[in-house]
Design a protein around this motif. Structure first.
Motif, short mmCIF file in Angstrom:
data_model
loop_
_atom_site.label_atom_id
_atom_site.label_comp_id
_atom_site.label_asym_id
_atom_site.label_seq_id
_atom_site.Cartn_x
_atom_site.Cartn_y
_atom_site.Cartn_z
N VAL A 1 0.85 -0.87 -0.11
CA VAL A 1 -0.06 -0.25 0.16
C VAL A 1 1.03 1.49 0.18
N SER A 2 0.67 2.05 -1.23
CA SER A 2 2.10 3.76 -1.00
C SER A 2 1.23 4.74 -0.04
N GLU A 3 -0.56 4.19 -0.50
CA GLU A 3 -0.97 5.07 0.53
C GLU A 3 -2.44 4.74 1.18
N LEU A 4 -2.67 4.79 2.40
CA LEU A 4 -4.09 4.22 2.37
C LEU A 4 -5.56 5.40 2.99
N LYS A 5 -6.33 5.33 2.34
CA LYS A 5 -7.25 6.48 2.11
C LYS A 5 -9.13 6.05 2.76
N LEU A 6 -9.07 6.34 3.79
CA LEU A 6 -10.37 5.63 5.10
C LEU A 6 -11.59 6.86 4.39
N PHE A 7 -12.23 6.45 3.98
CA PHE A 7 -13.54 6.91 3.88
C PHE A 7 -15.33 6.20 4.79
N ALA A 8 -15.08 7.52 4.81
CA ALA A 8 -16.35 7.44 5.73
C ALA A 8 -17.86 8.00 5.54
N SER A 9 -18.90 8.16 6.00
CA SER A 9 -20.50 9.52 6.07
C SER A 9 -19.67 10.65 6.87
N ALA A 10 -20.71 11.65 6.87
CA ALA A 10 -20.17 12.75 7.29
C ALA A 10 -20.02 12.76 8.39
N ARG A 11 -20.74 11.40 8.90
CA ARG A 11 -21.23 11.49 10.67
C ARG A 11 -20.14 11.22 10.90
N SER A 12 -18.95 10.14 10.64
CA SER A 12 -18.34 8.81 10.53
C SER A 12 -16.74 9.72 10.42
N SER A 13 -17.04 11.07 10.52
CA SER A 13 -15.25 11.67 8.82
C SER A 13 -15.12 12.46 9.91
N GLY A 14 -13.78 12.53 9.30
CA GLY A 14 -13.12 14.67 10.19
C GLY A 14 -12.56 13.38 11.67
#
Ligand code: 2RA
Length: 334
Positions: free
Chosen positions: A29-42
């Protein structure tokens, strides 16, 4: 070489397992991006790849990945897959059922039909239903040996099939009942502790549930046997994250138990767990957390004369049933 990997639905049970499988398998993995809903992000998430910020899903950020795992609902997949896989997008591996039955989309258990996914021009590969993937780890080698004519299956499915909310509902229900209180249910149709519920997904007109028909449809597609006869009864039981399945097959050729055991022993992703004299057989207790699916209780089924075989299979629903199978697809195709 190393790939930029994205996971959509990273805070869910499957998303979490995908991170740990990527790391455990040494996926580059050169970079791992974690995506979630607005509620679970940030907010940051501790992972074996370090502390990473959870981002709100955004199309261009997701399209910038080389491989994108979708561990979210079928509705999300239906809305976003066409935009994600447009020219220049990532390889998308979708854990939902949204595209599994689309003839142009490969449905893949890598140990069985990786070539279907590799040859596909589509930048989309569908991950099969967990119940199907676990059963096929045993059925594929047995089909090679004896030729399967028909299959009857009863399943004993873990709460994790309904994700983290399902596991939580079971745990809280057991705790409530141990305090002499009633177990509440909102995820499952009825309280699950000390119960079994023969109802997973919705009922269809033929009085099977959609889960039961997924096993039929997906077994036929992955095995390339559109006329294979498969009848399944899918039952939710109070275990946390390993599905168990009692399987009966009628074969084209006379079955031989020793040959079956030998073939299963030589099958990748399978661990023969079969020594009744020592009380050894597949169980959720021992299959949980394992990458290999346990196969045991292999015996001739005289209901079909010399052509019948019975077996019992147990596999981790979040691993072979979802995250492991998805990462193996990425390894095979990316
Ligand atoms: C279940 N197989 O067990 C379905 C979806 N994961 O609920």
């Amino acid at each position: 070489g190393p790939l930029k990997v994205g996971i959509v639905g990273v805070t869910g049970a499957v998303g979490q397992e995908i991170i740990s499988v990527l790391h455990k398998r040494g996926f580059e993995v050169s970079e791992l991006k974690l995506f979630a809903s607005a509620r679970s992000s940030g907010k940051p998430m501790d992972t074996p790849f370090g502390s990473l910020m959870i981002e709100e899903f955004e199309l261009e950020a997701a399209r910038s990945c080389d491989v994108l795992f979708l561990a979210v609902s079928g509705d999300f997949a239906l809305e976003w897959v066409p935009k994600l896989t447009a020219e220049g997008g990532p390889l998308v591996i979708d854990n939902s059922s949204a595209f599994r039955y689309d003839d142009s989309v490969p449905l893949c258990v890598p140990e069985i039909n990786a070539d279907v996914a590799r040859k596909s021009k589509k930048r989309l590969v569908a991950n099969p239903n967990c119940t199907t993937a676990i059963a096929l780890m045993a059925l594929a080698p047995l089909h090679k040996l004896f030729g399967i004519k028909r299959c009857i299956m009863s399943t004993y499915q873990a709460a994790s099939g309904a994700g983290a909310p399902g596991m939580r509902e079971l745990e809280e229900g057991v705790a409530a009942m141990s305090r002499g209180e009633k177990a509440e249910n909102s995820v499952f149709a009825h309280p699950l502790p000390f119960n079994v519920i023969p109802h997973i997904d919705k009922f269809l007109d033929d009085m099977y549930t959609k889960e039961e028909r997924k096993v039929t449809w997906e077994t036929r597609k992955i095995m390339g046997m559109p006329d294979l006869l498969v009848s399944c009864t899918c039952v939710r039981i109070p275990t946390l994250r390993a599905h168990a399945e009692a399987i009966t097959i009628e074969c084209e050729k006379p079955v031989d138990v020793a040959a079956a055991i030998e073939a299963l022993k030589n099958s990748p992703g399978v661990k023969v767990t079969d020594d009744p004299a020592a009380n050894i057989y597949p169980m959720p207790l021992t299959a949980t957390g394992q990458y290999d699916v346990e196969v045991g209780r292999v015996r001739k089924n005289d209901v079909f004369g010399d052509y019948g075989l019975d077996l019992f299979v147990c596999g981790d629903q979040l691993l072979r049933g979802a995250a492991l199978n998805a990462v193996l697809i990425a390894e095979a195709v990316a």
